[in-house]
Design a protein around this motif. Structure first.
Motif, PDB file in Angstrom:
ATOM      1  N   PHE A 281       0.833  -1.202   0.000  1.00  0.00           N
ATOM      2  CA  PHE A 281       0.000   0.000   0.000  1.00  0.00           C
ATOM      3  C   PHE A 281       0.870   1.255   0.000  1.00  0.00           C
ATOM      4  CE2 PHE A 281      -2.054   3.387   2.504  1.00  0.00           C
ATOM      5  CZ  PHE A 281      -3.185   3.605   1.731  1.00  0.00           C
ATOM      6  N   TRP A 282       1.992   1.198   0.704  1.00  0.00           N
ATOM      7  CA  TRP A 282       2.898   2.350   0.807  1.00  0.00           C
ATOM      8  C   TRP A 282       3.978   2.330  -0.270  1.00  0.00           C
ATOM      9  CZ3 TRP A 282       0.976   5.895   3.827  1.00  0.00           C
ATOM     10  CH2 TRP A 282       0.197   5.533   4.924  1.00  0.00           C
ATOM     11  N   ASP A 283       3.868   1.431  -1.252  1.00  0.00           N
ATOM     12  CA  ASP A 283       4.896   1.270  -2.284  1.00  0.00           C
ATOM     13  C   ASP A 283       6.250   0.989  -1.642  1.00  0.00           C
ATOM     14  OD1 ASP A 283       6.158   1.120  -4.712  1.00  0.00           O
ATOM     15  OD2 ASP A 283       6.293   3.292  -5.023  1.00  0.00           O
ATOM     16  N   ALA A 284       6.241   0.064  -0.672  1.00  0.00           N
ATOM     17  CA  ALA A 284       7.463  -0.246   0.070  1.00  0.00           C
ATOM     18  C   ALA A 284       7.727  -1.744   0.135  1.00  0.00           C
ATOM     19  CB  ALA A 284       7.372   0.322   1.484  1.00  0.00           C
ATOM     20  N   THR A 285       7.163  -2.508  -0.800  1.00  0.00           N
ATOM     21  CA  THR A 285       7.480  -3.933  -0.873  1.00  0.00           C
ATOM     22  C   THR A 285       8.965  -4.102  -1.113  1.00  0.00           C
ATOM     23  OG1 THR A 285       5.312  -4.442  -1.813  1.00  0.00           O
ATOM     24  CG2 THR A 285       7.046  -6.079  -2.128  1.00  0.00           C
TER      25      THR A 285
END
Length: 506
Positions: A281-285
């Motif tokens: 969701f936070w583009d932090a995968t």
């Protein structure tokens, strides 16, 4: 007209102010106990509904109760008679501050799991991209690597658009011969510099496909891997990484040795079932080393896989995101591998993860430097600092001993005050997490996992913080054989020394 985003910011700011105000209201112990009882009743009433909004409400309620506990700890429980009590009390308080910090970060990190669904590929197969499948190996047995290679060769993708490579860091003739026989390609490397990252970087220079699928040598892919996971990368050229879960078909050491067995979710389920979905969701995968597709252009833009730390996967993702690339997570298991067999191996793997993440924290801190959004910074910070848990865990385990054996009272509080502040804080933090992690992790077994790991990770945590360049990459041993009668704990008996009558099973 006020935009929806602006309205959300205003509501959020007002809510934060209200939360802070509620935290600082002074109440007597009996009044606080009444409030605590009401909050517990609200939890049970509201918690009957199953929705994301309900979970967020419960997390806000938990934050309120925990912040009131923190206010109480800082203002009313630090009255010590001796410097020994003061020192021990401050150490315990520091551990509690860490636990609260991780609690709030976890609520932020998983506030809205994305639950990304696969995207279809173009109808015209000619528009599908080319893919190189890398299977790095160092000292693993050919019997393990063979299954992964054959699985990769069976992936449903146009044959002229895919190549399977065995990346052999051991330069073993039998692996090269197997590659020739089965139709895979072979790339050997003699020096083994920079371990797995060096092996991958060596292969990148000799291959040319648009995308790279990386599989650990024990992770057997399904036929539909690429068709399920590739759609997002074709549709969005900013995505540098598509990570999928690490799923294991063999039991981990806890499942193998404890009576509950498969009734208990594997230790890694929380990360792949909840945390990575929240990161998305936070583009932090971030990259987990296997079961992932990477865009070659993105890897080349940062000069290859990171070699500065022993967790090259997470560090590589961080560097790509600093350069403006996005990452994605698809919570669909499309490959399956071997879990660690022994507790010693399991602990060694976690020690490497802890060492690597703390190294990144020291040498490439996500809160510093350019290129990351606030959400990305906090998600990476959570991932890295979560490996500090061993030190607070040991402090929590040892703190009662100060009173039992030395008579040192390190919390200046009455039983009524503890019941009014501490017990509600523990109830809400555990119960709220249990609701959010339902099906992925049981609260009791979280305590078992972390307590077992903590005693071994304390030393490596402290040393890595002080000397981040210490330590080297270690390969996780897989594919061992174990006796049905042996109890596999910290020091298992080698199968070679068992009597023949024990009947070793693979």
């Amino acid at each position: 007209m006020l935009s929806l985003r602006g309205a959300n910011y205003i509501v959020g700011a007002l809510g934060l102010c209200a939360l802070i105000a509620a935290t600082t209201v002074t109440l007597s112990n009996y009044e606080q106990l009444s409030v605590a009882v009401v909050c517990v009743l609200v939890f049970f009433i509201v918690g009957r509904r199953k929705s994301r909004r309900t979970q967020i409400f419960l997390e806000v309620l938990s934050a309120l109760v925990s912040l009131r506990y923190l206010t109480w700890r800082l203002t009313e429980t630090l009255d010590f008679d001796t410097w020994i009590q003061g020192g021990l009390g401050v150490i315990l308080l520091t551990a509690e501050l860490y636990a609260l910090y991780m609690l709030f970060l976890s609520y932020f990190q998983t506030i809205q799991p994305l639950h990304r669904a696969p995207l279809p590929l173009p109808d015209n197969v000619d528009d599908w991209p080319t893919v190189d499948i890398f299977i790095p190996t160092y000292d693993e047995q050919l019997s393990i690597v063979r299954l992964t290679v054959l699985g990769a060769l069976g992936i449903d993708w146009p044959p002229d658009k895919v190549n399977v490579y065995i990346l052999d860091d051991g330069v073993r003739p039998e692996f090269e011969q197997f590659a020739e026989e089965c139709g895979a390609l072979y790339i050997g490397r003699v020096d083994s510099a920079h371990a797995k990252a060096g092996n991958l970087n060596h292969a990148i220079k000799q291959t040319f496909a648009d995308y790279i699928l990386i599989l650990d040598c024990d992770h057997i892919p399904t036929r539909a891997f690429l068709q399920i996971a590739m759609g997002w990368m074709v549709a969005d050229r900013k995505i540098a990484l598509m990570q999928t879960p690490h799923h294991f078909y063999s039991p981990d050491p806890f499942q193998r040795n404890l009576a509950v067995g498969y009734r208990t979710p594997p230790e890694g389920n929380l990360f792949y079932g909840v945390i990575q979905d929240g990161n998305d969701f936070w583009d932090a995968t971030f990259f987990c080393g296997s079961c992932a597709i990477l865009r070659r252009e993105a890897i080349e833009s940062i000069g290859g896989f990171a070699v500065e730390t022993v967790t090259e996967d997470a560090h590589t993702a961080l560097r790509m995101q600093r350069r403006g690339w996005s990452t994605a997570y698809l919570r669909i298991p499309v490959a399956s591998g071997l879990a660690t067999e022994r507790l010693t191996t399991h602990i060694g793997q976690r020690m490497r993860w802890a060492r690597g993440m703390i190294q990144i924290f020291r040498v490439d801190n996500p809160m510093l430097g350019r290129g990351l959004k606030l959400g990305q910074r906090l998600c990476y910070l959570s991932a890295m600092t979560s490996f500090f848990f061993a030190i607070p865990r040991v402090i929590f385990l040892a703190s009662p001993l100060a009173f039992l054996f030395a008579g040192q009272n390190i919390i200046a509080a009455s039983p009524l005050a503890v019941a009014a502040y501490a017990i509600p804080h523990m109830f809400h933090s555990i119960a709220t997490a249990a609701k959010g992690n339902k099906g992925w992790r049981y609260s009791f077994w979280s305590e078992v996992y972390e307590t077992t790991m903590a005693l071994f990770l304390v030393r490596v945590t402290i040393i890595t913080m002080l000397f981040p360049s210490k330590g080297k990459f270690n390969v996780t041993e897989k594919g061992a054989c174990w006796s049905r009668k042996s109890l596999i704990l910290a020091r298992p008996t080698p199968t070679s020394s068992l009597p023949p009558s024990w009947g070793v099973a693979c």
